[in-house]
Structures are given as structure tokens and as C-alpha cells.
Design a protein around this motif. Structure first.
Motif, PDB file in Angstrom:
ATOM      1  N   GLU A   1       0.888  -1.157   0.000  1.00 41.15           N
ATOM      2  CA  GLU A   1       0.000   0.000   0.000  1.00 41.15           C
ATOM      3  C   GLU A   1       0.925   1.205   0.000  1.00 41.15           C
ATOM      4  O   GLU A   1       1.793   1.318   0.869  1.00 41.15           O
ATOM      5  CB  GLU A   1      -0.896   0.031   1.237  1.00 41.15           C
ATOM      6  CG  GLU A   1      -1.780   1.261   1.256  1.00 41.15           C
ATOM      7  CD  GLU A   1      -2.646   1.369   2.497  1.00 41.15           C
ATOM      8  OE1 GLU A   1      -3.233   2.438   2.684  1.00 41.15           O
ATOM      9  OE2 GLU A   1      -2.717   0.402   3.271  1.00 41.15           O
ATOM     10  N   ILE A   2       0.750   2.069  -0.987  1.00 34.84           N
ATOM     11  CA  ILE A   2       1.635   3.222  -1.151  1.00 34.84           C
ATOM     12  C   ILE A   2       0.783   4.490  -1.117  1.00 34.84           C
ATOM     13  O   ILE A   2      -0.214   4.588  -1.838  1.00 34.84           O
ATOM     14  CB  ILE A   2       2.397   3.144  -2.495  1.00 34.84           C
ATOM     15  CG1 ILE A   2       3.096   1.794  -2.635  1.00 34.84           C
ATOM     16  CG2 ILE A   2       3.394   4.293  -2.617  1.00 34.84           C
ATOM     17  CD1 ILE A   2       3.554   1.477  -4.042  1.00 34.84           C
ATOM     18  N   ASN A   3       1.175   5.424  -0.276  1.00 34.22           N
ATOM     19  CA  ASN A   3       0.494   6.717  -0.205  1.00 34.22           C
ATOM     20  C   ASN A   3       1.481   7.804  -0.590  1.00 34.22           C
ATOM     21  O   ASN A   3       2.564   7.906   0.002  1.00 34.22           O
ATOM     22  CB  ASN A   3      -0.060   6.946   1.206  1.00 34.22           C
ATOM     23  CG  ASN A   3      -1.253   6.052   1.460  1.00 34.22           C
ATOM     24  OD1 ASN A   3      -2.322   6.280   0.908  1.00 34.22           O
ATOM     25  ND2 ASN A   3      -1.079   5.020   2.272  1.00 34.22           N
ATOM     26  N   ILE A   4       1.094   8.588  -1.598  1.00 34.33           N
ATOM     27  CA  ILE A   4       1.966   9.620  -2.142  1.00 34.33           C
ATOM     28  C   ILE A   4       1.332  10.971  -1.857  1.00 34.33           C
ATOM     29  O   ILE A   4       0.135  11.161  -2.086  1.00 34.33           O
ATOM     30  CB  ILE A   4       2.164   9.442  -3.657  1.00 34.33           C
ATOM     31  CG1 ILE A   4       2.719   8.043  -3.954  1.00 34.33           C
ATOM     32  CG2 ILE A   4       3.110  10.484  -4.224  1.00 34.33           C
ATOM     33  CD1 ILE A   4       1.788   7.177  -4.704  1.00 34.33           C
ATOM     34  N   SER A   5       2.137  11.905  -1.360  1.00 32.03           N
ATOM     35  CA  SER A   5       1.631  13.255  -1.139  1.00 32.03           C
ATOM     36  C   SER A   5       2.527  14.262  -1.832  1.00 32.03           C
ATOM     37  O   SER A   5       3.640  13.952  -2.235  1.00 32.03           O
ATOM     38  CB  SER A   5       1.517  13.546   0.362  1.00 32.03           C
ATOM     39  OG  SER A   5       2.721  13.292   1.015  1.00 32.03           O
ATOM     40  N   GLY A   6       2.002  15.463  -1.967  1.00 32.62           N
ATOM     41  CA  GLY A   6       2.667  16.527  -2.699  1.00 32.62           C
ATOM     42  C   GLY A   6       1.711  17.053  -3.753  1.00 32.62           C
ATOM     43  O   GLY A   6       0.490  16.959  -3.614  1.00 32.62           O
ATOM     44  N   ARG A   7       2.261  17.576  -4.830  1.00 36.20           N
ATOM     45  CA  ARG A   7       1.424  18.030  -5.948  1.00 36.20           C
ATOM     46  C   ARG A   7       1.231  16.833  -6.875  1.00 36.20           C
ATOM     47  O   ARG A   7       1.978  16.639  -7.844  1.00 36.20           O
ATOM     48  CB  ARG A   7       2.103  19.178  -6.679  1.00 36.20           C
ATOM     49  CG  ARG A   7       1.227  19.793  -7.726  1.00 36.20           C
ATOM     50  CD  ARG A   7       1.861  21.060  -8.250  1.00 36.20           C
ATOM     51  NE  ARG A   7       1.482  21.201  -9.633  1.00 36.20           N
ATOM     52  CZ  ARG A   7       2.221  21.729 -10.569  1.00 36.20           C
ATOM     53  NH1 ARG A   7       3.417  22.191 -10.277  1.00 36.20           N
ATOM     54  NH2 ARG A   7       1.788  21.819 -11.800  1.00 36.20           N
ATOM     55  N   VAL A   8       0.220  16.008  -6.554  1.00 40.18           N
ATOM     56  CA  VAL A   8       0.039  14.743  -7.271  1.00 40.18           C
ATOM     57  C   VAL A   8      -1.370  14.576  -7.849  1.00 40.18           C
ATOM     58  O   VAL A   8      -1.653  13.556  -8.464  1.00 40.18           O
ATOM     59  CB  VAL A   8       0.399  13.536  -6.370  1.00 40.18           C
ATOM     60  CG1 VAL A   8       1.887  13.526  -6.067  1.00 40.18           C
ATOM     61  CG2 VAL A   8      -0.400  13.538  -5.074  1.00 40.18           C
ATOM     62  N   GLN A   9      -2.233  15.565  -7.649  1.00 35.92           N
ATOM     63  CA  GLN A   9      -3.557  15.515  -8.271  1.00 35.92           C
ATOM     64  C   GLN A   9      -3.639  16.592  -9.346  1.00 35.92           C
ATOM     65  O   GLN A   9      -3.092  17.680  -9.192  1.00 35.92           O
ATOM     66  CB  GLN A   9      -4.666  15.693  -7.233  1.00 35.92           C
ATOM     67  CG  GLN A   9      -4.813  14.485  -6.338  1.00 35.92           C
ATOM     68  CD  GLN A   9      -6.068  14.540  -5.476  1.00 35.92           C
ATOM     69  OE1 GLN A   9      -6.926  15.385  -5.630  1.00 35.92           O
ATOM     70  NE2 GLN A   9      -6.166  13.598  -4.538  1.00 35.92           N
ATOM     71  N   GLY A  10      -4.312  16.255 -10.456  1.00 37.41           N
ATOM     72  CA  GLY A  10      -4.445  17.208 -11.556  1.00 37.41           C
ATOM     73  C   GLY A  10      -3.211  17.299 -12.439  1.00 37.41           C
ATOM     74  O   GLY A  10      -3.087  18.228 -13.236  1.00 37.41           O
ATOM     75  N   VAL A  11      -2.287  16.343 -12.300  1.00 41.46           N
ATOM     76  CA  VAL A  11      -1.043  16.369 -13.074  1.00 41.46           C
ATOM     77  C   VAL A  11      -0.809  15.062 -13.835  1.00 41.46           C
ATOM     78  O   VAL A  11       0.275  14.828 -14.351  1.00 41.46           O
ATOM     79  CB  VAL A  11       0.181  16.681 -12.166  1.00 41.46           C
ATOM     80  CG1 VAL A  11       0.095  18.088 -11.608  1.00 41.46           C
ATOM     81  CG2 VAL A  11       0.314  15.659 -11.048  1.00 41.46           C
ATOM     82  N   GLY A  12      -1.825  14.185 -13.882  1.00 40.09           N
ATOM     83  CA  GLY A  12      -1.689  12.911 -14.595  1.00 40.09           C
ATOM     84  C   GLY A  12      -0.984  11.830 -13.807  1.00 40.09           C
ATOM     85  O   GLY A  12      -0.497  10.851 -14.375  1.00 40.09           O
ATOM     86  N   PHE A  13      -0.934  11.983 -12.482  1.00 43.06           N
ATOM     87  CA  PHE A  13      -0.177  11.033 -11.666  1.00 43.06           C
ATOM     88  C   PHE A  13      -0.773   9.630 -11.704  1.00 43.06           C
ATOM     89  O   PHE A  13      -0.038   8.642 -11.787  1.00 43.06           O
ATOM     90  CB  PHE A  13      -0.090  11.519 -10.215  1.00 43.06           C
ATOM     91  CG  PHE A  13       1.055  10.914  -9.463  1.00 43.06           C
ATOM     92  CD1 PHE A  13       2.249  11.593  -9.347  1.00 43.06           C
ATOM     93  CD2 PHE A  13       0.962   9.659  -8.888  1.00 43.06           C
ATOM     94  CE1 PHE A  13       3.325  11.042  -8.670  1.00 43.06           C
ATOM     95  CE2 PHE A  13       2.020   9.096  -8.206  1.00 43.06           C
ATOM     96  CZ  PHE A  13       3.211   9.792  -8.103  1.00 43.06           C
TER      97      PHE A  13
END
Length: 90
Positions: A5-17
Motif C-alpha cells: 500500500e503506497i500513499n503519495i503526497s505533494g502536488r500529485v492531483q491534476g497532473v496525470g499522476f
């Protein structure tokens, strides 16, 4: 086979992540899913061999060009059922 289970934070929505994640998973022949979280991050559940999963996590630390990843939290989970492919959840 193991599951992360991987949780990524930062500017990661609205950028095609999520689509970047799906592409990397397909390239590495991994199964699971990716989705946006209400808190503004991205969550991934993925299954595969440890060495391949660790390579996948390295790709996620970089992300697609417009993203800025600030944190990647990885937790190994027990495999309760096998995913048939890798999907983007909405």
C-alpha cells in the motif's frame, strides 16, 4: 508475491499522476489499483515481486513532469486476493 500500500503526497492531483502510475505498472507487469484521496494525495495498492515493486516505488518517487512528490509512504500488506490487472479508480 507481496502487496504494497503506497500513499503519495505533494502536488500529485491534476497532473496525470494516476495515469503515470498505471503506465509504470503495466510496463512492470504489476497488478492493483490507484486512486486520488480526499486529502489531496494518491493511494496505490499493488502486487508483484519485491524487486519489481521497489523499482515501481522509485518511479513513483519521481512522478510525471508536472508533479512534485513530497512524501512516499510504503507499507507491506498481506495478500488476501489477487488483482487481475492494474486499474485507475475514480
Amino acid at each position: 508475491m507481496i502487496q504494497y500500500e503506497i500513499n503519495i503526497s505533494g502536488r500529485v492531483q491534476g497532473v496525470g499522476f494516476r495515469y503515470f502510475t498505471q503506465k509504470q505498472a503495466a510496463m512492470l507487469d504489476l497488478c492493483g489499483w490507484v486512486k486520488n484521496t480526499p486529502a489531496g494525495g494518491v493511494q496505490v495498492m499493488v502486487q508483484g515481486e519485491k524487486a519489481v515493486l521497489d523499482t515501481f516505488v522509485d518511479y513513483l518517487r519521481i512522478g510525471p513532469p508536472p508533479s512534485r512528490v513530497s512524501k512516499v509512504a510504503v507499507a507491506e500488506m498481506p495478500v488476501t486476493s489477487n488483482f487481475p490487472d492494474f486499474k485507475v479508480k475514480y
